[in-house]
Design an enzyme around this catalytic site. Structure first.
Site, PDB file in Angstrom:
ATOM      1  N   ASN A 307      -0.111  -9.185  -4.228  1.00 38.68           N
ATOM      2  CA  ASN A 307      -0.532 -10.435  -4.025  1.00 38.68           C
ATOM      3  C   ASN A 307      -1.985 -11.054  -4.434  1.00 38.68           C
ATOM      4  O   ASN A 307      -2.199 -11.854  -5.287  1.00 38.68           O
ATOM      5  CB  ASN A 307      -0.084 -11.128  -2.579  1.00 38.68           C
ATOM      6  CG  ASN A 307      -0.194 -12.724  -2.483  1.00 38.68           C
ATOM      7  OD1 ASN A 307       0.394 -13.419  -3.410  1.00 38.68           O
ATOM      8  ND2 ASN A 307      -0.873 -13.169  -1.660  1.00 38.68           N
ATOM      9  N   GLU A 323      -2.107   0.390   0.070  1.00 36.67           N
ATOM     10  CA  GLU A 323      -0.935  -0.036   0.686  1.00 36.67           C
ATOM     11  C   GLU A 323      -0.471   1.335   1.590  1.00 36.67           C
ATOM     12  O   GLU A 323      -0.377   2.278   1.289  1.00 36.67           O
ATOM     13  CB  GLU A 323      -0.011  -0.499   0.047  1.00 36.67           C
ATOM     14  CG  GLU A 323       1.310  -0.866   0.783  1.00 36.67           C
ATOM     15  CD  GLU A 323       1.214  -1.832   1.799  1.00 36.67           C
ATOM     16  OE1 GLU A 323       2.090  -1.482   2.995  1.00 36.67           O
ATOM     17  OE2 GLU A 323       0.439  -2.728   1.836  1.00 36.67           O
ATOM     18  N   CYS A 409      -3.571 -12.653  10.098  1.00 37.43           N
ATOM     19  CA  CYS A 409      -2.591 -13.373  10.774  1.00 37.43           C
ATOM     20  C   CYS A 409      -2.463 -13.455  12.432  1.00 37.43           C
ATOM     21  O   CYS A 409      -1.419 -13.463  12.918  1.00 37.43           O
ATOM     22  CB  CYS A 409      -1.064 -12.781  10.002  1.00 37.43           C
ATOM     23  SG  CYS A 409      -0.933 -11.029  10.529  1.00 37.43           S
TER      24      CYS A 409
END
Length: 452
Positions: A307, A323, A409
């Site tokens: 992204n 990742e 987040c």
């Protein structure tokens, strides 16, 4: 019944109050469902603990100017949203205050600049989600989000945070699932929306998680349903890797980042941001803040399907994406090739929760980092950077990035990591601000910029 003035709002959108005891002193804290700051209310406790109480709102004597009528008829029951009774501007202000309080009291630092909040549409914004399925014994089928209290499924026929075409399908799904041979063995219904082949069009995929095999008749009913309602139908008999298209066979989704000429193919079970419009703004802002130069090397940590990695590759000389999931790493590599960026981007799969200075050195030197971790944050990364910053070996310090953009987040884990980066690793918190990715919920996304 007890009457009290509400002091503040917690992250669960409960009013926080301290009723006076018999001596006129503030007593233990009470969390009141549905109450808003500065309201004069009456409540009744339904759970009493030694240090706090949980209560329901029974009457409002003085209403907050920020109170609004919830749009959704299921608001009082559904656990999907907790703030529809609070004006959208007040929601954003509350989230900004939560971020600043976490940075101040947990991270022991204030940002030099408070960034303007990133926000977008407040309704019909949710482009992916997971609905639960429950077959009431000898009764009807429920499809929806869990209730606010307990594990039961909300009896809902619509949802205003879902795109209207997805919301309209909720009662249709109930009807269809009740006709299948194993309604009690269907666990969940995941949906994801991508952009279509023509401008402005959308492709919607549903993934049905089934615990027992579906019959040929069941599958034909699902195919017919998909054809009638113009959706893609996927099945998931086991883990995420087992998800596969039922109809059409070549089902695929994508979202686009026009500013960077990026088209991002994804599977409906891949992790993608739920709010595509806000994601576009977020990617643009993050790259603006990181400011990669044409000659620089950038590392993108917790990169997912790319992204941020691929837009960064449009600006920097080289980008290295890392990742923790093999499947997402594979998808990121495919997306780089799809966007003709294979020569400027490299990917690796690595456990970023077990990072040491030696691991960071193995990645090679980079001018700048972008970090986008899950809710657990990036404590191992921050700690390793602190160890390197305090190393007696001057060459080790060459591996420290001069700028970091951290997309979070969870404001609590961000604040914890800020404390390490600023207090131990020698970084300054240049700026921070909130991202309203999930309006009407207590979920808080944020972005922070660090410099050495």
């Amino acid at each position: 019944m007890t009457r009290v003035i509400v002091e503040s709002l917690n992250l669960e959108a409960q009013g926080v109050a301290r009723p006076l005891d018999e001596n006129g002193a503030p007593g233990k804290v009470v969390f009141i469902d549905g109450a808003l700051p500065r309201e004069d209310v009456e409540f009744q406790s339904y759970k009493v603990k030694s240090k706090f109480e949980l209560a329901k709102l029974t009457h409002i004597y003085k209403t907050s100017s920020s109170r609004v009528t919830p749009k959704c008829p299921s608001f009082n029951e559904c656990g999907g949203c907790s703030m529809q009774h609070l004006d959208a501007r007040a929601q954003l202000a509350m989230k900004q205050r939560v971020l600043e309080d976490n940075l101040k009291y947990l991270g022991r630092v204030r940002p030099e600049v408070i960034l303007r909040p990133i926000s977008g549409p407040t309704w019909e914004y949710r482009y992916r989600g997971r609905l639960s399925i429950f077959k009431i014994p000898k009764g009807r089928v429920l499809v929806g989000f869990h209730q606010k209290k307990g594990s039961r499924i909300t009896d809902m026929l619509s949802c205003d945070i879902l795109p209207i075409h997805v919301s309209n399908l909720l009662p249709r799904w109930r009807e269809l699932i009740s006709q299948l041979s194993i309604p009690g063995e269907l666990a969940q219904l995941e949906f994801a929306i991508g952009e279509g082949k023509t401008p402005g069009s959308l492709t919607t995929a549903f993934v049905l998680r089934h615990l027992e095999p579906l019959s040929a008749e069941d599958q034909q009913m699902l195919i017919t349903f998909a054809q009638i309602h113009d959706i893609d139908m996927w099945l998931q008999p086991a883990g995420l890797d087992s998800a596969h298209p039922l109809h059409p066979a070549d089902s695929h989704l994508c979202y686009r980042l026009p500013e960077f000429d990026i088209e991002m193919p994804f599977k409906p079970t891949d992790f993608t941001q739920v709010n595509h419009q806000v994601n576009r703004v977020l990617v643009s802002k993050a790259i603006q803040l990181l400011d990669p130069q044409a000659q620089e090397r950038v590392i993108d940590l917790f990169c997912g399907i790319g992204n941020f990695t691929l837009p960064l590759a449009r600006r920097a000389a080289e980008v290295f994406g890392i990742e923790g999931s093999d499947e997402l790493t594979k998808r990121a590599k495919e997306n780089a090739i799809h966007n003709h960026l294979g020569e400027r981007v490299n990917f690796a799969c690595s456990n970023l929760f077990e990072v040491t200075p030696e691991v960071i050195e193995s990645w090679g030197k980079a001018d700048k980092w972008l970090i986008d971790p899950p809710r657990d944050g990036a404590m191992a990364l921050a700690t390793a950077l602190a160890m390197m910053a305090n190393s007696k070996n001057a060459e080790v310090k060459d591996y420290l990035p001069k700028r970091i953009v951290y997309v979070s987040c969870n404001p609590a884990t961000l604040a914890r990591d800020v404390g390490i980066l600023v207090g131990q690793a020698g970084y300054r918190l240049k700026a921070a601000g909130v991202i309203n990715m999930f309006p009407h919920t207590s979920h808080i996304e944020s972005i922070a910029v660090f410099e050495r």
